[in-house]
Design a protein around this motif. Structure first.
Motif, PDB file in Angstrom:
ATOM      1  N   LEU A  85       0.862  -1.180   0.000  1.00  0.00           N
ATOM      2  CA  LEU A  85       0.000   0.000   0.000  1.00  0.00           C
ATOM      3  C   LEU A  85       0.897   1.228   0.000  1.00  0.00           C
ATOM      4  O   LEU A  85       1.832   1.331   0.789  1.00  0.00           O
ATOM      5  CB  LEU A  85      -0.918   0.016   1.228  1.00  0.00           C
ATOM      6  CG  LEU A  85      -1.883   1.203   1.346  1.00  0.00           C
ATOM      7  CD1 LEU A  85      -2.835   1.265   0.153  1.00  0.00           C
ATOM      8  CD2 LEU A  85      -2.671   1.120   2.652  1.00  0.00           C
ATOM      9  N   ASP A  86       0.598   2.144  -0.918  1.00  0.00           N
ATOM     10  CA  ASP A  86       1.445   3.319  -1.101  1.00  0.00           C
ATOM     11  C   ASP A  86       0.750   4.637  -0.752  1.00  0.00           C
ATOM     12  O   ASP A  86       1.401   5.566  -0.285  1.00  0.00           O
ATOM     13  CB  ASP A  86       1.940   3.378  -2.550  1.00  0.00           C
ATOM     14  CG  ASP A  86       2.678   2.111  -2.942  1.00  0.00           C
ATOM     15  OD1 ASP A  86       3.886   2.040  -2.684  1.00  0.00           O
ATOM     16  OD2 ASP A  86       2.046   1.182  -3.492  1.00  0.00           O
ATOM     17  N   VAL A  87      -0.548   4.713  -1.001  1.00  0.00           N
ATOM     18  CA  VAL A  87      -1.282   5.969  -0.800  1.00  0.00           C
ATOM     19  C   VAL A  87      -2.644   5.678  -0.182  1.00  0.00           C
ATOM     20  O   VAL A  87      -3.362   4.767  -0.627  1.00  0.00           O
ATOM     21  CB  VAL A  87      -1.479   6.731  -2.131  1.00  0.00           C
ATOM     22  CG1 VAL A  87      -2.416   7.925  -1.948  1.00  0.00           C
ATOM     23  CG2 VAL A  87      -0.136   7.198  -2.688  1.00  0.00           C
ATOM     24  N   VAL A  88      -2.989   6.450   0.836  1.00  0.00           N
ATOM     25  CA  VAL A  88      -4.331   6.420   1.420  1.00  0.00           C
ATOM     26  C   VAL A  88      -4.946   7.797   1.243  1.00  0.00           C
ATOM     27  O   VAL A  88      -4.347   8.812   1.617  1.00  0.00           O
ATOM     28  CB  VAL A  88      -4.279   6.073   2.919  1.00  0.00           C
ATOM     29  CG1 VAL A  88      -5.669   6.229   3.551  1.00  0.00           C
ATOM     30  CG2 VAL A  88      -3.748   4.666   3.132  1.00  0.00           C
ATOM     31  N   VAL A  89      -6.135   7.847   0.668  1.00  0.00           N
ATOM     32  CA  VAL A  89      -6.896   9.089   0.573  1.00  0.00           C
ATOM     33  C   VAL A  89      -8.138   8.937   1.437  1.00  0.00           C
ATOM     34  O   VAL A  89      -9.058   8.174   1.100  1.00  0.00           O
ATOM     35  CB  VAL A  89      -7.291   9.421  -0.880  1.00  0.00           C
ATOM     36  CG1 VAL A  89      -8.084  10.734  -0.924  1.00  0.00           C
ATOM     37  CG2 VAL A  89      -6.057   9.514  -1.770  1.00  0.00           C
ATOM     38  N   ASN A  90      -8.149   9.627   2.567  1.00  0.00           N
ATOM     39  CA  ASN A  90      -9.304   9.595   3.472  1.00  0.00           C
ATOM     40  C   ASN A  90     -10.292  10.667   3.029  1.00  0.00           C
ATOM     41  O   ASN A  90     -10.208  11.823   3.451  1.00  0.00           O
ATOM     42  CB  ASN A  90      -8.855   9.842   4.902  1.00  0.00           C
ATOM     43  CG  ASN A  90      -8.235   8.617   5.543  1.00  0.00           C
ATOM     44  OD1 ASN A  90      -8.815   7.532   5.502  1.00  0.00           O
ATOM     45  ND2 ASN A  90      -7.058   8.781   6.140  1.00  0.00           N
ATOM     46  N   ASN A  91     -11.227  10.263   2.191  1.00  0.00           N
ATOM     47  CA  ASN A  91     -12.188  11.207   1.618  1.00  0.00           C
ATOM     48  C   ASN A  91     -13.610  10.986   2.118  1.00  0.00           C
ATOM     49  O   ASN A  91     -14.444  11.887   2.021  1.00  0.00           O
ATOM     50  CB  ASN A  91     -12.148  11.096   0.089  1.00  0.00           C
ATOM     51  CG  ASN A  91     -13.227  11.917  -0.584  1.00  0.00           C
ATOM     52  OD1 ASN A  91     -13.179  13.142  -0.575  1.00  0.00           O
ATOM     53  ND2 ASN A  91     -14.226  11.237  -1.149  1.00  0.00           N
ATOM     54  N   ALA A  92     -13.905   9.813   2.654  1.00  0.00           N
ATOM     55  CA  ALA A  92     -15.275   9.516   3.091  1.00  0.00           C
ATOM     56  C   ALA A  92     -15.730  10.516   4.140  1.00  0.00           C
ATOM     57  O   ALA A  92     -15.012  10.804   5.100  1.00  0.00           O
ATOM     58  CB  ALA A  92     -15.354   8.100   3.642  1.00  0.00           C
ATOM     59  N   ALA A  93     -16.926  11.049   3.950  1.00  0.00           N
ATOM     60  CA  ALA A  93     -17.466  12.037   4.889  1.00  0.00           C
ATOM     61  C   ALA A  93     -18.974  12.104   4.749  1.00  0.00           C
ATOM     62  O   ALA A  93     -19.540  11.686   3.731  1.00  0.00           O
ATOM     63  CB  ALA A  93     -16.860  13.418   4.643  1.00  0.00           C
ATOM     64  N   MET A  94     -19.618  12.646   5.772  1.00  0.00           N
ATOM     65  CA  MET A  94     -21.054  12.880   5.704  1.00  0.00           C
ATOM     66  C   MET A  94     -21.377  14.118   6.522  1.00  0.00           C
ATOM     67  O   MET A  94     -20.549  14.612   7.295  1.00  0.00           O
ATOM     68  CB  MET A  94     -21.848  11.668   6.194  1.00  0.00           C
ATOM     69  CG  MET A  94     -21.675  11.311   7.645  1.00  0.00           C
ATOM     70  SD  MET A  94     -22.785  12.259   8.761  1.00  0.00           S
ATOM     71  CE  MET A  94     -24.391  11.802   8.100  1.00  0.00           C
ATOM     72  N   THR A  95     -22.590  14.613   6.332  1.00  0.00           N
ATOM     73  CA  THR A  95     -23.036  15.753   7.118  1.00  0.00           C
ATOM     74  C   THR A  95     -24.544  15.757   7.208  1.00  0.00           C
ATOM     75  O   THR A  95     -25.236  15.016   6.497  1.00  0.00           O
ATOM     76  CB  THR A  95     -22.548  17.080   6.511  1.00  0.00           C
ATOM     77  OG1 THR A  95     -22.711  18.135   7.468  1.00  0.00           O
ATOM     78  CG2 THR A  95     -23.301  17.432   5.238  1.00  0.00           C
ATOM     79  N   ASP A  96     -25.053  16.576   8.100  1.00  0.00           N
ATOM     80  CA  ASP A  96     -26.459  16.966   8.123  1.00  0.00           C
ATOM     81  C   ASP A  96     -26.489  18.478   7.979  1.00  0.00           C
ATOM     82  O   ASP A  96     -25.765  19.180   8.685  1.00  0.00           O
ATOM     83  CB  ASP A  96     -27.130  16.562   9.444  1.00  0.00           C
ATOM     84  CG  ASP A  96     -27.679  15.155   9.407  1.00  0.00           C
ATOM     85  OD1 ASP A  96     -28.607  14.932   8.607  1.00  0.00           O
ATOM     86  OD2 ASP A  96     -27.187  14.300  10.160  1.00  0.00           O
ATOM     87  N   PHE A  97     -27.272  18.969   7.045  1.00  0.00           N
ATOM     88  CA  PHE A  97     -27.368  20.404   6.832  1.00  0.00           C
ATOM     89  C   PHE A  97     -28.317  20.992   7.880  1.00  0.00           C
ATOM     90  O   PHE A  97     -29.530  21.005   7.709  1.00  0.00           O
ATOM     91  CB  PHE A  97     -27.854  20.698   5.408  1.00  0.00           C
ATOM     92  CG  PHE A  97     -26.800  20.432   4.369  1.00  0.00           C
ATOM     93  CD1 PHE A  97     -26.029  21.472   3.864  1.00  0.00           C
ATOM     94  CD2 PHE A  97     -26.579  19.145   3.889  1.00  0.00           C
ATOM     95  CE1 PHE A  97     -25.052  21.238   2.911  1.00  0.00           C
ATOM     96  CE2 PHE A  97     -25.608  18.894   2.935  1.00  0.00           C
ATOM     97  CZ  PHE A  97     -24.838  19.947   2.447  1.00  0.00           C
ATOM     98  N   VAL A  98     -27.725  21.449   8.979  1.00  0.00           N
ATOM     99  CA  VAL A  98     -28.484  21.998  10.101  1.00  0.00           C
ATOM    100  C   VAL A  98     -28.081  23.460  10.275  1.00  0.00           C
ATOM    101  O   VAL A  98     -26.901  23.748  10.508  1.00  0.00           O
ATOM    102  CB  VAL A  98     -28.205  21.223  11.405  1.00  0.00           C
ATOM    103  CG1 VAL A  98     -28.991  21.830  12.561  1.00  0.00           C
ATOM    104  CG2 VAL A  98     -28.524  19.741  11.230  1.00  0.00           C
ATOM    105  N   PRO A  99     -29.018  24.406  10.169  1.00  0.00           N
ATOM    106  CA  PRO A  99     -28.663  25.816  10.361  1.00  0.00           C
ATOM    107  C   PRO A  99     -27.973  26.034  11.705  1.00  0.00           C
ATOM    108  O   PRO A  99     -28.344  25.435  12.718  1.00  0.00           O
ATOM    109  CB  PRO A  99     -30.021  26.525  10.306  1.00  0.00           C
ATOM    110  CG  PRO A  99     -30.894  25.613   9.508  1.00  0.00           C
ATOM    111  CD  PRO A  99     -30.447  24.228   9.852  1.00  0.00           C
TER     112      PRO A  99
END
Length: 250
Positions: A85-99
């Motif tokens: 393994l040479d490269v890890v891209v931690n891109n996973a994400a989530m959100t809730d659109f809360v004002p």
């Protein structure tokens, strides 16, 4: 066919948006890629097909990065299949659109889920990958954070806080995994992607960026360019946080 000579990357949240752009750019550069996704199976299969056209092995793997056991199983599978393994891209994400003004609307359950995916997930994947990354000539982890981590303003207070945690953890991991593994983070500003279009229907991203020094939203490829730089374009950079935001944070 999988080649033991090909460099290997894993991209979490790799089915769409920035993750997809990273998968394609890595495949174009000769990487075999583990393409992680949690829900978007059809998108993952399409991205794998598109990236596979560059002649490398693209493996879609369903995994909830907030679940440590699933993450460890995914990395065990990568080890068995590729042995490196040479490269890890931690891109996973989530959100809730809360004002921001709706403090009661940001429930404990929403807090827990945002932090579990965005912060714990980034740590779980980095931890599970560390042994493989250090076993060879060394490698790179690139965390996809957000300018919300810097400005405190984003889709919700929980999201901004989770990304601030990612930035801090980037520095901690850079110190911990040195010298063999470099760890950096990219902080995108507004991206013209499904994330925003579906999260805030009817909202104009063009209006938001109109007064930025570069008055346009980023594309997923703009962010992937910075990820690729940290992964492949520098050997002396670690623990750094790079904003890619059209000048928003100036």
């Amino acid at each position: 066919m999988t080649s033991q000579n090909n460099p290997v990357a894993i991209v979490t949240g790799g089915a769409t948006g920035v993750g997809r752009a990273c998968v394609l750019q890595l495949a174009k550069r000769g990487f075999d890629v583990f393409l992680n996704y949690s829900r978007s199976e059809s998108d993952a299969l399409q991205t794998a097909s598109d990236a596979g056209a560059f002649g490398t092995t693209i493996t879609p793997v369903k995994c909830d990065v907030s679940q440590d056991a699933e993450v460890r199983a995914m990395l065990d599978r990568l080890r068995q299949q590729h042995g490196r393994l040479d490269v890890v891209v931690n891109n996973a994400a989530m959100t809730d659109f809360v004002p921001y003004s709706d403090l009661e609307g940001l429930t404990e359950a929403k807090w827990d889920r945002v932090l579990a995916v965005n912060l714990k997930g980034t740590f779980f994947v980095s931890r599970a990958a560390a042994e493989l990354l250090t076993a060879g000539q060394g490698g790179a982890i690139v965390n996809v954070s957000s300018v919300a981590a810097i400005t405190g303003m984003g889709s919700s207070i929980a999201y901004a806080a989770s990304k601030a945690g990612v930035n801090s953890m980037t520095k901690s991991l850079a110190k911990t995994l040195a010298p063999k593994v470099r760890v950096n983070a990219v902080c995108p500003g507004p991206i013209d992607s499904r994330w925003i279009r579906e999260g805030i229907p009817g909202w104009s991203i063009d209006e938001m960026v109109a007064d930025y020094p570069i008055p346009k939203p980023s594309s997923p490829d703009d962010i992937a360019d910075a990820v690729i730089f940290f992964a492949l374009g520098t050997s002396m950079t670690t623990g750094q946080i790079l904003s890619v935001d059209g000048g928003q944070t100036l």
